[in-house]
Design a protein around this motif. Structure first.
Motif, PDB file in Angstrom:
ATOM      1  N   GLU A  24       0.447  -3.207  14.901  1.00 46.92           N
ATOM      2  CA  GLU A  24       1.083  -2.567  13.752  1.00 46.92           C
ATOM      3  C   GLU A  24       2.536  -2.204  14.019  1.00 46.92           C
ATOM      4  OE1 GLU A  24      -1.702   0.569  12.996  1.00 46.92           O
ATOM      5  OE2 GLU A  24      -3.180  -0.815  12.158  1.00 46.92           O
ATOM      6  N   HIS A  30       1.640  -7.288  12.093  1.00 46.18           N
ATOM      7  CA  HIS A  30       0.733  -6.463  11.310  1.00 46.18           C
ATOM      8  C   HIS A  30       0.194  -7.255  10.103  1.00 46.18           C
ATOM      9  CE1 HIS A  30       0.158  -2.355   9.036  1.00 46.18           C
ATOM     10  NE2 HIS A  30      -0.954  -3.030   9.149  1.00 46.18           N
ATOM     11  N   THR A  87      -1.020   2.539   5.239  1.00 45.17           N
ATOM     12  CA  THR A  87      -1.985   2.327   6.321  1.00 45.17           C
ATOM     13  C   THR A  87      -1.498   2.965   7.630  1.00 45.17           C
ATOM     14  OG1 THR A  87      -3.371   0.690   7.377  1.00 45.17           O
ATOM     15  CG2 THR A  87      -1.163   0.035   7.009  1.00 45.17           C
ATOM     16  N   LEU A  88      -0.178   3.080   7.753  1.00 42.40           N
ATOM     17  CA  LEU A  88       0.370   3.688   8.968  1.00 42.40           C
ATOM     18  C   LEU A  88       0.398   5.211   8.891  1.00 42.40           C
ATOM     19  CD1 LEU A  88       3.333   1.255   9.680  1.00 42.40           C
ATOM     20  CD2 LEU A  88       1.167   1.379  10.877  1.00 42.40           C
ATOM     21  N   HIS A  91      -4.892   7.966   7.309  1.00 47.91           N
ATOM     22  CA  HIS A  91      -6.064   7.486   8.032  1.00 47.91           C
ATOM     23  C   HIS A  91      -7.065   6.788   7.113  1.00 47.91           C
ATOM     24  CE1 HIS A  91      -5.768   8.252  12.200  1.00 47.91           C
ATOM     25  NE2 HIS A  91      -5.350   9.505  12.016  1.00 47.91           N
ATOM     26  N   GLU A  94      -6.134   3.315   6.517  1.00 50.24           N
ATOM     27  CA  GLU A  94      -6.346   2.533   7.753  1.00 50.24           C
ATOM     28  C   GLU A  94      -7.836   2.172   7.883  1.00 50.24           C
ATOM     29  OE1 GLU A  94      -4.256   1.248   9.782  1.00 50.24           O
ATOM     30  OE2 GLU A  94      -4.982   1.244  11.848  1.00 50.24           O
ATOM     31  N   LYS A  97      -8.744  -0.443   5.478  1.00 49.66           N
ATOM     32  CA  LYS A  97      -8.311  -1.776   5.930  1.00 49.66           C
ATOM     33  C   LYS A  97      -9.382  -2.411   6.816  1.00 49.66           C
ATOM     34  CE  LYS A  97      -5.002  -2.181   9.105  1.00 49.66           C
ATOM     35  NZ  LYS A  97      -3.626  -2.045   9.607  1.00 49.66           N
TER      36      LYS A  97
END
Lengths: 188, 558
Positions: A24, A30, A87-88, A91, A94, A97
């Protein structure tokens, strides 16, 4: 079943925190590598789910088209630039994903691939090619940073990378049309 | 009449060795290869003697001129012409003759290469291009030097096109069949060559206006990256050519059968797909490439070790299997049963054995920290003398002892075989002396690409001198080896007794499964190759261009 085990191993590897954070840290890795590998892990694990939940897939994905549509919608969602940021920073995204790409793209695609006709496959192929071209154009042409977490140069790199993949897909498309398709037809 | 022509084109007879036309193409390429070897080898001796301080070059000839010519003649001209000659012979043998238009393309390629090499060598002789064989900026040669390189690349492309046409034609007429192994190797070699040369072509095309003064500066980092895209892949093209002989020819010579058809094809596919990004390990100490990218590229470079180890396993399995079939007992008794007195086996066997330390050295070069120690030292020169000088070149030499007499319809006499064995021993000893001393003195800090390394008599520099003397001794041995080899090749071409020689192609094991048809999906392999290139190159090249420092003007240091 061997494939499902490899898929699970790949999935666990991709979920390891150092691997995830390394992938990432570079925008193109990423988007082009991590996301694709997550889909691949689901695609490989798909053999297990197809066997375990055969009746579910037969009921809900009889023609294969619903699976393809689900995969396309989820994939398209992950192509939205702000999702990269989210997404970074969040949470929940993420986690989404790591659930959505293998299990809502990879697995249904695996189930659908043998069920759908060549026409659907070709449409999907063309969709992915156009997707890469449009992404390439957006990321190369825009002079503003569209992801807070990545620099402009990384954004451009991603754009050129998308163009490169689109070029690969177009070349393969031509090779398929003019040579391999005929051989495939002859041998089957 | 028209029907007959059509039939001839569709189902060409087994012509090679009978039809002088196909054989002529290969022999022409092989002749140029061995003339280049003779000149390049002579220059190698001159270089070794100068480096050891045993001779002083006259004022009209400098060390870097010799180094450039030695590198280009051996690493580009010798290997390229040998590869084309050998691969076209393989293709012709496998397909039962080349198509007439493919033969024409091979000749077009030949003349383009000759013109190109002529231009390049002329500029080096005139001292207008002492840019070393890597020829990347900021050192600038005369524009004609770069134009000559363009002609060489065009020649290679003509040959690539010929191979692709012949391959497609064969596949069209043999639906549902996999291509013969040697032709499969040829496809791998030329696909790799085509895509490898794209990088260097872009580089050279940007250097022409720069060297002419039409453009003031050039981006050195991009040029270096494009060069190594080609430079590293070239090494693996030689390797792929050598493995074609190891896998398919050597088992037949020792009286055995080749290893799994599927594994061999998988090795070729992996080498083709994974190869090009390996070029980055040549740039480990370059600035402008981020640490994380270099880290990722270590994996890409090391991935080549996978097919290499598969090859090592497969070859030794074939040797053991054959040795045992011939009556070899015990752990290593099978080794004694191998035909050590046959140059057609001995030379490639030495080549394979040398690849063990050579490959290990390659892993050292690929590793970041170890590369920091050896990068600009004689270690690197030692590395490519053991890999190219033994693993590749000795395989090429071994091939000559059956290919040349086969093409010229002559016989390999016992005398010539004996001479070949002697040549192989001289060459192996010479090259081992040279590469070992280079590796050791490299670890002691002796720099490469430097004509004088006395550094005013400093004690550290003085400790290198004995090793440099060994270079000179080894270079002398190697020149003797070159002279014997060139004599042998032209003797077998024109003077050996007339007769029939076998084209040794190994058969698969009995009841071995047929290779799957998916291995023939060259379109897919090509696209995967392109995707791997994109993954490897997009990030650093965009970075080098967008964050480019001021470019470099042409620099002439001589």
């Amino acid at each position: 079943m061997k494939q499902a085990k490899y898929g699970l191993l790949l999935y666990i590897f991709l979920a390891l925190p150092p691997v995830a954070s390394l992938m990432e840290s570079v925008m193109i890795v990423h988007m082009h590598m991590q996301l694709t590998l997550l889909v691949l892990s689901g695609f490989l694990m798909g053999t297990f789910f197809k066997q375990r939940f055969a009746s579910f897939f037969n009921n809900w994905n009889q023609s294969g088209v619903p699976g393809v549509i689900l995969a396309v919608v989820i994939w398209a969602y992950w192509m939205i630039p702000r999702i990269m940021d989210e997404t970074l920073t969040m949470h929940s995204i993420e986690i989404f994903k790591y659930i959505s790409l293998p299990f809502l793209v990879g697995v249904p695609l695996r189930d659908s691939w043998k069920k759908v006709s060549y026409t659907v496959k070709h449409i999907l192929y063309i969709f992915m090619t156009i997707n890469f071209i449009v992404m390439g154009w957006i990321y190369v042409a825009i002079n503003q940073q569209i992801c807070n977490n990545y620099l402009l140069v990384e954004q451009r790199t991603l754009g050129f990378g998308s163009f490169a993949f689109a070029a690969c897909m177009i070349i393969y498309g031509f090779i398929w049309i003019f040579s391999e398709r005929k051989e495939h037809q002859q041998s089957s | 009449m028209e029907q007959t022509i059509k039939e001839t084109i569709r189902y060409p007879k087994k012509l090679l060795g009978v039809n002088p036309n196909d054989a002529k193409v290969s022999l022409a390429y092989l002749s140029v290869a061995f003339i280049s070897l003779l000149i390049g080898g002579l220059l190698g001796l001159v270089q070794g003697l100068e480096r050891a301080g045993l001779i002083e070059l006259p004022s009209w000839l400098n060390y870097y001129q010799v180094l450039t010519a030695h590198g280009l003649l051996l690493l580009v001209v010798f290997t390229a012409t040998f590869t084309v000659g050998y691969q076209f012979a393989n293709l012709s043998h496998s397909f039962g003759g080349l198509l007439p238009k493919v033969r024409t393309l091979a000749w077009v390629g030949f003349y383009l290469m000759i013109i190109g090499v002529g231009m390049v060598v002329t500029m080096i002789v005139l001292n207008e291009a002492s840019v070393l064989y890597t020829f990347y900026p900021p050192l600038a040669a005369h524009p004609i030097f770069y134009v000559g390189l363009v002609f060489v690349v065009l020649g290679i492309w003509a040959c690539c096109l010929g191979v692709f046409i012949n391959y497609r034609h064969w596949r069209k007429n043999h639906p549902g069949q996999v291509t013969p192994l040697l032709a499969f190797f040829a496809m791998g070699v030329f696909v790799l060559w085509f895509f490898a040369s794209i990088g260097v072509t872009i580089e050279v095309l940007t250097l022409i206006p720069w060297s002419m003064g039409l453009v003031e500066t050039t981006n050195v980092m991009v040029a270096r990256t494009l060069f190594w895209w080609f430079g590293h892949t070239l090494v693996n093209i030689w390797y792929l050519v050598a493995t074609s002989a190891w896998y398919v020819i050597v088992p037949k010579i020792i009286g055995g059968r080749h290893f799994s058809d599927k594994l061999i094809r998988l090795v070729v596919i992996l080498l083709v797909i994974l190869n090009i990004p390996g070029g980055f390990h040549h740039q480990i100490i370059d600035p402008a490439i981020s640490q994380s990218i270099k880290f990722l590229h270590v994996f890409m470079s090391l991935s080549i070790a996978v097919p290499s180890l598969m090859t090592a396993f497969a070859m030794f399995a074939v040797f053991e299997r054959t040795g045992r079939k011939l009556g070899g007992k015990g752990w290593l008794g099978w080794l004694k049963k191998l035909p050590w007195g046959d140059v057609r086996f001995l030379a490639p066997m030495m080549a394979m054995l040398a690849f063990i330390p050579g490959g290990a050295g390659g892993i050292v070069n690929t590793s970041n920290q170890l590369n920091q120690v050896i990068h600009n030292t004689m270690w690197v020169v030692g590395h490519f003398h053991i890999t190219v000088g033994i693993s590749v070149v000795l395989t090429f030499f071994g091939i000559c002892y059956w290919l040349v007499p086969y093409l010229s319809k002559r016989k390999l006499t016992p005398k010539m075989n004996k001479l070949g064995v002697i040549q192989t021993i001289i060459w192996t000893v010479g090259m081992m002396l040279m590469s070992t001393s280079m590796h050791i003195v490299g670890l002691m800090g002796d720099p490469r690409r430097t004509s004088d390394t006395t550094y005013g008599g400093h004690e550290v520099a003085a400790s290198w001198i004995p090793y440099e003397m060994v270079f000179a001794i080894a270079a002398t041995l190697l020149l003797i080896g070159v002279i014997i080899q060139v004599y042998a090749v032209f003797h077998m071409m024109f003077l050996s007794p007339k007769g029939q020689t076998e084209f040794p192609v190994a058969e698969p094991e009995e009841h071995a499964p047929v290779a799957p048809l998916w291995t023939e999906r060259w379109g897919l392999w090509t696209v995967l190759l392109l995707a791997v290139i994109a993954m490897a190159y997009v990030v650093p090249i965009v970075d080098m261009i967008m964050n480019a420092p001021p470019g470099s003007p042409p620099i002439r240091t001589w």
